[in-house]
Design an enzyme around this catalytic site. Structure first.
Site, PDB file in Angstrom:
ATOM      1  N   LYS A 141      -3.129  29.033  35.202  1.00  0.00           N
ATOM      2  CA  LYS A 141      -4.404  29.546  34.667  1.00  0.00           C
ATOM      3  C   LYS A 141      -5.602  28.624  34.904  1.00  0.00           C
ATOM      4  CE  LYS A 141      -3.709  32.903  33.968  1.00  0.00           C
ATOM      5  NZ  LYS A 141      -3.227  33.777  35.102  1.00  0.00           N
ATOM      6  N   TRP A 189      -7.463  31.574  43.054  1.00  0.00           N
ATOM      7  CA  TRP A 189      -8.679  31.271  43.831  1.00  0.00           C
ATOM      8  C   TRP A 189      -8.381  30.229  44.901  1.00  0.00           C
ATOM      9  CZ3 TRP A 189     -13.851  29.128  41.370  1.00  0.00           C
ATOM     10  CH2 TRP A 189     -14.920  29.414  42.235  1.00  0.00           C
ATOM     11  N   HIS A 249       3.542  25.002  40.539  1.00  0.00           N
ATOM     12  CA  HIS A 249       2.963  24.598  39.250  1.00  0.00           C
ATOM     13  C   HIS A 249       3.618  23.320  38.736  1.00  0.00           C
ATOM     14  CE1 HIS A 249       0.359  27.973  38.796  1.00  0.00           C
ATOM     15  NE2 HIS A 249       1.280  28.863  38.536  1.00  0.00           N
TER      16      HIS A 249
HETATM   17  P1  A3P Z   1     -10.073  33.649  33.232  1.00  0.00           P
HETATM   18  O1  A3P Z   1      -8.878  34.172  32.500  1.00  0.00           O
HETATM   19  O2  A3P Z   1     -10.796  32.589  32.457  1.00  0.00           O
HETATM   20  O3  A3P Z   1     -10.976  34.702  33.731  1.00  0.00           O
HETATM   21  P2  A3P Z   1      -4.667  31.302  37.866  1.00  0.00           P
HETATM   22  O4  A3P Z   1      -5.088  31.858  39.165  1.00  0.00           O
HETATM   23  O5  A3P Z   1      -4.309  29.847  37.931  1.00  0.00           O
HETATM   24  O6  A3P Z   1      -3.641  32.134  37.194  1.00  0.00           O
HETATM   25  O7  A3P Z   1      -5.963  31.286  36.953  1.00  0.00           O
HETATM   26  C1  A3P Z   1      -6.526  32.490  36.534  1.00  0.00           C
HETATM   27  C2  A3P Z   1      -7.989  32.261  36.190  1.00  0.00           C
HETATM   28  O8  A3P Z   1      -8.749  32.142  37.391  1.00  0.00           O
HETATM   29  C3  A3P Z   1      -8.546  33.434  35.422  1.00  0.00           C
HETATM   30  O9  A3P Z   1      -9.537  32.882  34.551  1.00  0.00           O
HETATM   31  C4  A3P Z   1      -9.129  34.268  36.541  1.00  0.00           C
HETATM   32  O10 A3P Z   1     -10.096  35.186  36.121  1.00  0.00           O
HETATM   33  C5  A3P Z   1      -9.718  33.197  37.432  1.00  0.00           C
HETATM   34  N1  A3P Z   1      -9.883  33.622  38.824  1.00  0.00           N
HETATM   35  C6  A3P Z   1      -9.036  34.368  39.570  1.00  0.00           C
HETATM   36  N2  A3P Z   1      -9.530  34.586  40.786  1.00  0.00           N
HETATM   37  C7  A3P Z   1     -10.732  33.962  40.827  1.00  0.00           C
HETATM   38  C8  A3P Z   1     -11.750  33.842  41.839  1.00  0.00           C
HETATM   39  N3  A3P Z   1     -11.601  34.425  43.021  1.00  0.00           N
HETATM   40  N4  A3P Z   1     -12.843  33.138  41.524  1.00  0.00           N
HETATM   41  C9  A3P Z   1     -12.997  32.566  40.325  1.00  0.00           C
HETATM   42  N5  A3P Z   1     -12.084  32.647  39.323  1.00  0.00           N
HETATM   43  C10 A3P Z   1     -10.963  33.336  39.581  1.00  0.00           C
END
Ligand code: A3P
Length: 318
Positions: A66, A71, A130
């Site tokens: 998370k 990204w 992770h």
């Molecule tokens: P939020 O829940 O705060 O919106 P992971 O990819 O490690 O599971 O993390 C998920 C978090 O990254 C989520 O945060 C998600 O919305 C955000 N996220 C996913 N894709 C993204 C992108 N392309 N740009 C910015 N944030 C992104």
């Protein structure tokens, strides 16, 4: 006759059974080498540690869950594959596929006894994990390949984690998630030890470990993309810069762009194997500071205090 193949789960069941155990929301956790890992990762982690043979041009994308995994996977893939797949192309794989379906998740691959799949990948390989740095295979921590880490303000991580876990367990309370993060008994936790493991490695070997922050990427994604490409040994050329390729990668991987894709819409399907999650669950808000909508100031101060104390004197701060 042939010896029957054992899955990692069967092979290491005694070892796993002997590890301290805790239940956290939807996961069974086991304390392995100082970290609380989802039980189903442990046998795969052992196999990963023993059998993974890195190639010099491998790039391992690492993160605490998370904190920007999706990204980072998208940005690294878009930058690394820009020769074969121009980022502005409407036929780019990232316009059709979720980033988790473009880059293999080491922890699940090994947990499923499928490590042979990694051997079949063409170079340069991109993979993600992770696991904390200290649990990576010896050759990796000895510098045999590159590692990129993304971290995030733990307050935003907790809130993001809670929203994510709620997709699988709707009655999960925020307080329970918060407490588990504060006492470290959370998947891949404690989070501060996770972050510090990579921070220390990046300070010691900046040529081998690139340390990125989610908040920095939000502020200036183009700078992050340039650093990534340079670190992976393929800096953007003046011609690529002039053609706007950096901006095209940023645009392709932007939150709005990815969230809006057909493949990531609610009901469009799941990503992940062991515990599949709806693909839209990986795109929620994509901002910094959303913690303020979920956490009391007291909770925020408490988590900040814990993290500040753990990070004291390390040169890292959130
Ligand atoms: P939020 O829940 O705060 O919106 P992971 O990819 O490690 O599971 O993390 C998920 C978090 O990254 C989520 O945060 C998600 O919305 C955000 N996220 C996913 N894709 C993204 C992108 N392309 N740009 C910015 N944030 C992104």
């Amino acid at each position: 006759g042939s010896v029957p193949e054992h899955t990692p789960k069967e092979e290491f069941s005694d070892l796993v059974e002997a590890l301290p155990r805790r239940q956290q929301s939807i996961l069974e956790l086991r304390l392995y080498q100082g970290f609380w890992l989802p039980e189903h990762w442990v046998p795969g982690t052992i196999v990963f540690q023993r059998r993974f043979s890195p190639r010099p041009d491998d790039v391992v994308l690492a993160s605490y869950p998370k904190c920007g995994t999706t990204w980072l996977k998208a940005l690294a893939f878009a930058a690394a594959a820009r020769g074969a797949h121009p980022p502005a192309s409407t036929a780019h794989p990232l316009r059709r596929l979720n980033p988790h379906d473009c880059i293999p998740f080491i922890d699940e691959i090994f947990a499923g006894g499928e490590h042979a799949k990694l051997d079949l990948l063409p170079s340069p390989r991109l993979m993600n994990t992770h696991l904390p740095y200290t649990l990576l295979p010896g050759p990796v921590t000895a510098g045999a390949c590159r590692v990129v880490y993304v971290c995030r303000d733990p307050k935003d991580m907790v809130v993001s984690l809670w929203h994510f876990l709620r997709r699988a367990k709707p009655d999960l309370s925020f307080a329970e998630t918060f407490e588990s993060v504060c006492d470290g008994t959370v998947a891949a936790g404690p989070v501060w030890d996770h972050v510090l493991s990579y921070w220390r490695a990046s300070v010691a070997r900046p040529d081998r470990v690139l340390f990125l922050k989610y908040e920095d990427l939000l502020r200036d994604a183009a700078a992050g993309v340039r650093r990534l490409a340079e670190f992976m040994g393929r800096p953007f050329s003046p011609a690529e810069e002039a053609a706007g390729d950096v901006a095209a990668v940023v645009e392709l991987c932007s939150f709005e762009e990815m969230k809006g894709l057909e493949v990531n819409k609610p009901g469009a399907g799941t990503a992940g194997r062991y515990r599949p999650m709806p693909r839209d669950a990986f795109f929620r808000k994509g901002v910094a500071g959303d913690w303020a909508n979920q956490m009391t100031p007291e909770m925020a101060a408490r988590l900040d205090g814990i993290v500040r104390e753990k990070l004291q004197g390390t040169g890292l701060a959130f």
